[in-house]
Design an enzyme around this catalytic site. Sequence first.
Site, PDB file in Angstrom:
ATOM      1  N   ASP A  25       0.531  -1.078   0.266  1.00 17.90           N
ATOM      2  CA  ASP A  25      -0.391   0.197   0.144  1.00 17.90           C
ATOM      3  C   ASP A  25       0.780   0.925  -0.182  1.00 17.90           C
ATOM      4  O   ASP A  25       1.830   1.509   0.338  1.00 17.90           O
ATOM      5  CB  ASP A  25      -0.449   0.098   1.336  1.00 17.90           C
ATOM      6  CG  ASP A  25      -1.148   1.109   1.582  1.00 17.90           C
ATOM      7  OD1 ASP A  25      -2.439   1.697   0.327  1.00 17.90           O
ATOM      8  OD2 ASP A  25      -1.898   1.949   2.056  1.00 17.90           O
ATOM      9  N   ASP A  27      -0.211   5.016   1.461  1.00 21.06           N
ATOM     10  CA  ASP A  27      -0.988   6.365   1.884  1.00 21.06           C
ATOM     11  C   ASP A  27      -0.481   5.884   3.463  1.00 21.06           C
ATOM     12  O   ASP A  27      -1.722   5.047   3.087  1.00 21.06           O
ATOM     13  CB  ASP A  27      -1.949   6.546   1.861  1.00 21.06           C
ATOM     14  CG  ASP A  27      -2.272   7.837   0.389  1.00 21.06           C
ATOM     15  OD1 ASP A  27      -0.870   8.784  -0.049  1.00 21.06           O
ATOM     16  OD2 ASP A  27      -3.049   7.752  -0.254  1.00 21.06           O
TER      17      ASP A  27
END
Length: 234
Positions: A25, A27
Amino acid sequence: MTTISTAARALDRSNGHGLQAVLLDMDGTLVDTEDFWWQAEVSLFAELGHALDERDRAHVVGGPMSRVIDYLLSSTGVDIAPVDLAALINQRFVDLLGAGVPLMPGAERLLNTLAAHGIPAALVSASHRHIIDIVLATLGAHNFAFSVAGDEVPRTKPHPDPYLEAVRRLGAEPARCVVVEDAPTGVLSGEAAGCPVIAVPSVAVIEPAPGRLVLPSLELVDLDVLRSLVASRV
């Protein structure tokens, strides 16, 4: 940028220890941008006459934008079209990115380790393509075989589509691709795709579960941890 053919050769070399790839991922996991999103939302809603607090933050962390917009509109009653609100939040977030994107502790070391051992890494984010491309200027596109954006799949997190797309592109097996996430929506997405998951929570609490390892920092994620998580599944 690493090509798919290079990634495929790395998959062949990885067969001995089970780990085929790491799906990351963006953010809140690799870059410390969850605060940027929150600042964008708080400042915008202050201008609209509404004060957001930490209870709201727990609902919006991790996206996707459609869910964030639905929550903010229903909880505040602001009279604005969802598409217009999304555009305002995105633009304010982009403005904040202009000051630079800080890496999360351990992010650079992990990416360097994967590259040194020929283990493909893919960036899988609920953020849209234009946001990912801005952040990749800091992360380095060369660190990833490819990236999957939230606006490039039929359904984004918490649905499995983004991680299934990454696994498909790699020609890998979900059980041998470790997902690294910071938010509950991303964890659910990775698990729904059939991948073992390492959760490094940024804001919302994430509890351990079968096939899921919860760690306090990305600095604790190394090859031994990644390989052992796969070994417990295959």
